[in-house]
Design a protein around this motif. Structure first.
Motif, short mmCIF file in Angstrom:
data_model
loop_
_atom_site.label_atom_id
_atom_site.label_comp_id
_atom_site.label_asym_id
_atom_site.label_seq_id
_atom_site.Cartn_x
_atom_site.Cartn_y
_atom_site.Cartn_z
N VAL A 289 0.77 -1.09 -0.02
CA VAL A 289 -0.07 0.04 0.00
C VAL A 289 0.86 1.31 -0.04
CG1 VAL A 289 -1.65 1.36 1.44
CG2 VAL A 289 -1.98 -1.18 0.92
N PHE A 290 1.82 1.26 0.81
CA PHE A 290 2.52 2.34 0.96
C PHE A 290 3.63 2.68 -0.59
CE2 PHE A 290 7.03 3.84 1.84
CZ PHE A 290 6.76 5.34 2.20
N VAL A 291 3.92 1.52 -1.03
CA VAL A 291 4.84 1.76 -2.18
C VAL A 291 3.81 2.04 -3.25
CG1 VAL A 291 5.77 0.31 -4.24
CG2 VAL A 291 6.71 0.07 -1.67
N ASN A 292 2.60 1.69 -3.29
CA ASN A 292 1.75 2.07 -4.55
C ASN A 292 1.10 3.61 -4.31
OD1 ASN A 292 1.13 -0.25 -6.30
ND2 ASN A 292 0.32 -1.42 -4.65
N ILE A 293 0.89 4.08 -3.15
CA ILE A 293 0.58 5.42 -2.87
C ILE A 293 1.70 6.38 -3.48
CG2 ILE A 293 0.14 6.94 -1.46
CD1 ILE A 293 -1.79 5.03 0.03
N LEU A 294 2.81 6.00 -3.13
CA LEU A 294 4.26 6.72 -3.43
C LEU A 294 4.29 6.64 -4.95
CD1 LEU A 294 6.39 8.56 -2.44
CD2 LEU A 294 7.68 6.27 -2.13
N GLY A 295 4.02 5.34 -5.36
CA GLY A 295 4.38 5.19 -6.91
C GLY A 295 3.31 6.07 -7.66
N ILE A 296 1.95 6.23 -7.19
CA ILE A 296 0.89 6.60 -7.99
C ILE A 296 1.42 8.04 -7.97
CG2 ILE A 296 -1.49 7.12 -7.84
CD1 ILE A 296 -1.58 4.23 -6.85
N TYR A 297 1.74 8.73 -6.85
CA TYR A 297 2.02 10.23 -6.98
C TYR A 297 3.37 10.28 -7.84
CZ TYR A 297 4.12 14.58 -5.60
OH TYR A 297 4.50 15.92 -5.90
N ILE A 298 4.18 9.78 -8.00
CA ILE A 298 5.26 9.92 -8.73
C ILE A 298 4.95 9.52 -10.24
CG2 ILE A 298 7.67 9.00 -9.40
CD1 ILE A 298 8.05 8.51 -6.46
N ILE A 299 4.32 8.66 -10.57
CA ILE A 299 3.79 8.34 -11.71
C ILE A 299 2.97 9.67 -12.43
CG2 ILE A 299 2.06 6.95 -13.22
CD1 ILE A 299 3.22 4.78 -11.74
N TYR A 300 1.96 10.05 -11.56
CA TYR A 300 1.12 11.33 -12.07
C TYR A 300 1.86 12.48 -12.43
CZ TYR A 300 -2.18 15.15 -11.37
OH TYR A 300 -2.73 16.20 -11.58
N SER A 301 2.84 12.73 -11.37
CA SER A 301 3.73 13.88 -11.39
C SER A 301 4.72 13.89 -12.76
CB SER A 301 4.43 14.29 -10.15
OG SER A 301 5.28 13.44 -10.12
N TYR A 302 5.18 12.85 -12.94
CA TYR A 302 6.06 12.49 -14.11
C TYR A 302 5.40 12.72 -15.36
CZ TYR A 302 9.97 10.69 -16.82
OH TYR A 302 10.84 10.41 -18.00
#
Length: 166
Positions: A89-102
């Motif tokens: 869950v932690f990895v996915n939330i962080l990853g989603i934010y990074i994917i969105y901003s990138y």
């Protein structure tokens, strides 16, 4: 009846393995193609994190399925499955934010070397996942408000049990 249950179980296991593998492969292959093209406008530190997120999807999926299968024989290692879920869950939330901003950076710039259906996939994947997280949070707030208004603990207990057992 038992055969249908076994087939359903196998189908769920297969899908829970294939879907993250496909998504992880898309992320990794897109980032590697940008690196191979030496695409200067896509050169951002988030690019590296998205590739790591793809690898994390693969590793967490394999590890999670392996632990679930081991839990059938050794129920005491269920705590490891809980740790993997929280880490996921932690990895996915962080990853989603990074994917969105990138993906927002790539979309807003006139970067021709990053043009690909995979860039569009990144953007829509982040939109869908942000929407799901937002909807989950909204539903939790609604249940919490209903709990305060009614004083009924059944909904809170069922959500707790659902989160533990998923």
């Amino acid at each position: 009846m038992k055969q249908k249950t076994e087939m359903a179980f196998m189908l769920i296991m297969f899908l829970s393995l294939i879907i993250p593998f496909v998504i992880g492969y898309i992320f990794i292959s897109y980032i590697k193609s940008l690196e191979n093209k030496k695409c200067a406008c896509s050169n951002d530190r988030r690019r590296k994190y998205i590739k790591f997120y793809g690898y994390a999807l693969l590793v967490l999926t394999i590890l999670g399925l392996f632990i679930i299968l081991l839990t059938i024989s050794f129920p005491k290692i269920l705590i490891i499955h809980q740790i993997i879920k929280y880490l996921s869950v932690f990895v996915n939330i962080l990853g989603i934010y990074i994917i969105y901003s990138y993906s927002d950076i790539l979309s807003s710039s006139d970067c021709d070397c990053s043009q690909s259906w995979k860039r569009v996939f990144l953007k829509y994947y982040s939109y869908i996942m942000i929407s799901l997280i937002g909807l989950s949070f909204l539903l939790l707030v609604i249940v919490f408000i209903l709990h305060i208004i009614t004083g009924n603990e059944k909904s809170i207990i069922s959500i707790k049990n659902g989160m533990i057992n998923c």
